[in-house]
Write an enzyme that holds these catalytic residues in place. Structure first.
Site, PDB file in Angstrom:
ATOM      1  N   HIS A  12      -9.168 -25.341 -10.224  1.00 53.15           N
ATOM      2  CA  HIS A  12      -9.483 -25.551 -11.817  1.00 53.15           C
ATOM      3  C   HIS A  12      -8.940 -25.142 -13.082  1.00 53.15           C
ATOM      4  O   HIS A  12      -8.338 -23.962 -13.539  1.00 53.15           O
ATOM      5  CB  HIS A  12     -10.849 -24.924 -11.943  1.00 53.15           C
ATOM      6  CG  HIS A  12     -11.371 -25.227 -13.668  1.00 53.15           C
ATOM      7  ND1 HIS A  12     -11.818 -24.504 -14.812  1.00 53.15           N
ATOM      8  CD2 HIS A  12     -12.022 -26.408 -13.800  1.00 53.15           C
ATOM      9  CE1 HIS A  12     -12.670 -25.362 -15.136  1.00 53.15           C
ATOM     10  NE2 HIS A  12     -12.682 -26.657 -14.781  1.00 53.15           N
ATOM     11  N   GLU A  39      -7.007 -29.930 -10.126  1.00 56.17           N
ATOM     12  CA  GLU A  39      -7.526 -30.128 -11.307  1.00 56.17           C
ATOM     13  C   GLU A  39      -7.137 -30.033 -12.747  1.00 56.17           C
ATOM     14  O   GLU A  39      -7.043 -29.223 -13.528  1.00 56.17           O
ATOM     15  CB  GLU A  39      -9.346 -30.247 -11.575  1.00 56.17           C
ATOM     16  CG  GLU A  39      -9.764 -30.264 -12.667  1.00 56.17           C
ATOM     17  CD  GLU A  39     -10.304 -29.907 -14.106  1.00 56.17           C
ATOM     18  OE1 GLU A  39     -11.229 -30.537 -14.385  1.00 56.17           O
ATOM     19  OE2 GLU A  39      -9.806 -29.409 -14.373  1.00 56.17           O
ATOM     20  N   ASP A  41      -7.501 -31.635 -17.292  1.00 55.92           N
ATOM     21  CA  ASP A  41      -7.918 -31.970 -18.169  1.00 55.92           C
ATOM     22  C   ASP A  41      -7.422 -33.057 -19.519  1.00 55.92           C
ATOM     23  O   ASP A  41      -5.580 -33.155 -19.645  1.00 55.92           O
ATOM     24  CB  ASP A  41      -8.769 -31.222 -19.359  1.00 55.92           C
ATOM     25  CG  ASP A  41     -10.027 -30.458 -18.775  1.00 55.92           C
ATOM     26  OD1 ASP A  41     -10.459 -31.122 -18.380  1.00 55.92           O
ATOM     27  OD2 ASP A  41      -9.751 -29.219 -18.399  1.00 55.92           O
ATOM     28  N   HIS A  54      -7.866 -29.021 -22.878  1.00 50.54           N
ATOM     29  CA  HIS A  54      -9.219 -29.467 -22.151  1.00 50.54           C
ATOM     30  C   HIS A  54      -9.675 -28.956 -23.601  1.00 50.54           C
ATOM     31  O   HIS A  54     -10.428 -30.177 -23.888  1.00 50.54           O
ATOM     32  CB  HIS A  54      -9.549 -27.133 -21.421  1.00 50.54           C
ATOM     33  CG  HIS A  54     -11.474 -27.963 -21.296  1.00 50.54           C
ATOM     34  ND1 HIS A  54     -11.810 -27.121 -22.544  1.00 50.54           N
ATOM     35  CD2 HIS A  54     -11.531 -27.937 -20.688  1.00 50.54           C
ATOM     36  CE1 HIS A  54     -13.112 -27.726 -22.053  1.00 50.54           C
ATOM     37  NE2 HIS A  54     -13.338 -28.005 -20.943  1.00 50.54           N
ATOM     38  N   GLU A 113      -9.370 -35.180 -14.338  1.00 48.75           N
ATOM     39  CA  GLU A 113     -10.285 -35.232 -16.260  1.00 48.75           C
ATOM     40  C   GLU A 113     -10.358 -35.643 -17.867  1.00 48.75           C
ATOM     41  O   GLU A 113      -9.591 -35.830 -17.896  1.00 48.75           O
ATOM     42  CB  GLU A 113     -11.256 -34.176 -16.122  1.00 48.75           C
ATOM     43  CG  GLU A 113     -12.179 -33.979 -16.998  1.00 48.75           C
ATOM     44  CD  GLU A 113     -13.199 -33.064 -17.165  1.00 48.75           C
ATOM     45  OE1 GLU A 113     -13.226 -31.680 -16.748  1.00 48.75           O
ATOM     46  OE2 GLU A 113     -14.054 -32.821 -18.136  1.00 48.75           O
TER      47      GLU A 113
END
Ligand code: G3P
Ligand code: MG
Length: 239
Positions: A12, A39, A41, A54, A113
Site C-alpha cells: 500500500h 498500490e 495514488d 496521496h 488508484e
C-alpha cells in the site's frame, strides 16, 4: 503467489511502513520484501501530468506546502518527499506515473488508484505507451470505471452500504472489489466470488485480521507492513 498465506500482497503506497509512501524507494523495498503488487495514488500536476501522491496537498509528505495541481512537474520534482520520514530518505523525489511504469517494467502488478476521475485520460495514454504494465485501475468514484470496461478495474468503497458498490462492480464486469477492511464480511466475499470478482480489502496491517480474511477466502490485502520477507536491516524499519 509468493507467500505462504495464499493472499495476494499489495504494498500500500509501496512498503510505506518502511520507506516514504508513494516513492520509488517504497516500491523498491516492497519488491525486496516479496510483495506481489504495489498500490499507488494518482493526482495531476498543473500541466495535467499524472504524479504519484496521496494527498491533494504536498504538506504532509514533503518539505514544502501547496496544492499538487498548483505546481508543475519541474516544481514538484524539486521537493524532498523522503526527509519527513528519516534523514536517510532525504532527497527522494516524487515519481510521475511514467517514472514508475519505466522502473517497474513487468516485474510486479500495479494498482493505479485514481484520486481524480479526470486523471483517467492521461493514465490511459501512459498504459498504451507502456503495454507491458500489468495494471489494475481503481477509484472510489465509480462512474469513471464504468465507462472503461476494457480495463481491469477495482471498485473501492468505504461505505457501510457496500452492496451498492458491489452491485455496480458486478454489473460493469469489474475485476475486483476493494472494501475498507472494517466493512468486510464472509457474505460479502461469497457474493463477490459468485460474480467472479476478487476481494482486496484495505488497509490490513494486523496479522490476526489478515488470518481472519484468509479464512474467509479473501483474495489479497493492501498492507503497509505485512510482507512475506521482513528484513529490518534492509528495510529501514528503524526511523
Ligand atoms: O487503494 C486502497 C487504498 O489506498 C484506498 O485508500 O486513502 O489509502 O488511498 P487510500
Ligand atoms: Mg490509495
Amino acid at each position: 503467489m509468493k507467500n505462504n498465506s495464499g493472499l495476494f500482497i499489495w504494498a500500500h503506497r509501496g512498503a510505506s511502513a518502511f520507506a516514504p509512501e508513494n516513492t520509488i524507494a517504497a516500491f523498491h523495498v516492497a519488491e525486496k520484501m516479496g510483495a506481489d503488487g504495489i498500490e499507488l495514488d494518482i493526482r495531476l500536476s498543473s500541466e495535467g501530468v499524472p504524479v504519484v501522491i496521496h494527498d491533494p496537498r504536498v504538506d504532509r509528505t514533503s518539505d514544502s506546502t501547496g496544492l499538487v495541481h498548483g505546481k508543475t512537474v519541474a516544481e514538484l520534482k524539486r521537493l524532498d518527499m523522503g526527509g519527513w520520514m528519516a534523514p536517510k530518505f532525504r532527497g527522494e523525489p516524487i515519481p510521475t506515473l511514467e517514472d514508475v511504469l519505466i522502473w517497474l517494467d513487468n516485474r510486479m502488478t500495479v494498482n493505479i488508484e485514481l484520486k481524480l476521475p479526470r486523471a483517467m485520460p492521461p493514465v490511459l495514454t501512459l498504459l498504451q505507451k507502456y503495454p507491458q504494465a500489468r495494471a489494475l485501475v481503481s477509484c472510489f468514484k465509480h462512474p469513471v470505471l464504468e465507462i472503461h470496461p476494457e480495463l481491469p478495474r477495482g471498485f473501492l468503497t468505504e461505505s457501510r452500504f457496500w452492496r451498492r458498490a458491489l452491485n455496480r462492480a458486478i454489473r460493469s464486469g469489474a475485476t475486483a472489489f476493494h472494501p475498507r477492511e472494517d466493512r468486510v464480511t464472509p457474505g460479502m466475499v461469497q457474493e463477490a466470488h459468485r460474480a467472479g470478482l476478487k476481494v482486496f480489502p484495505f488497509t490490513v496491517d494486523d496479522p490476526q485480521q489478515a488470518e481472519r480474511f484468509c479464512r474467509w477466502g479473501v483474495d489479497g490485502i493492501f498492507t503497509n507492513r505485512l510482507f512475506p520477507q521482513v528484513d529490518t536491516d534492509r528495510t529501514h524499519d528503524t526511523v
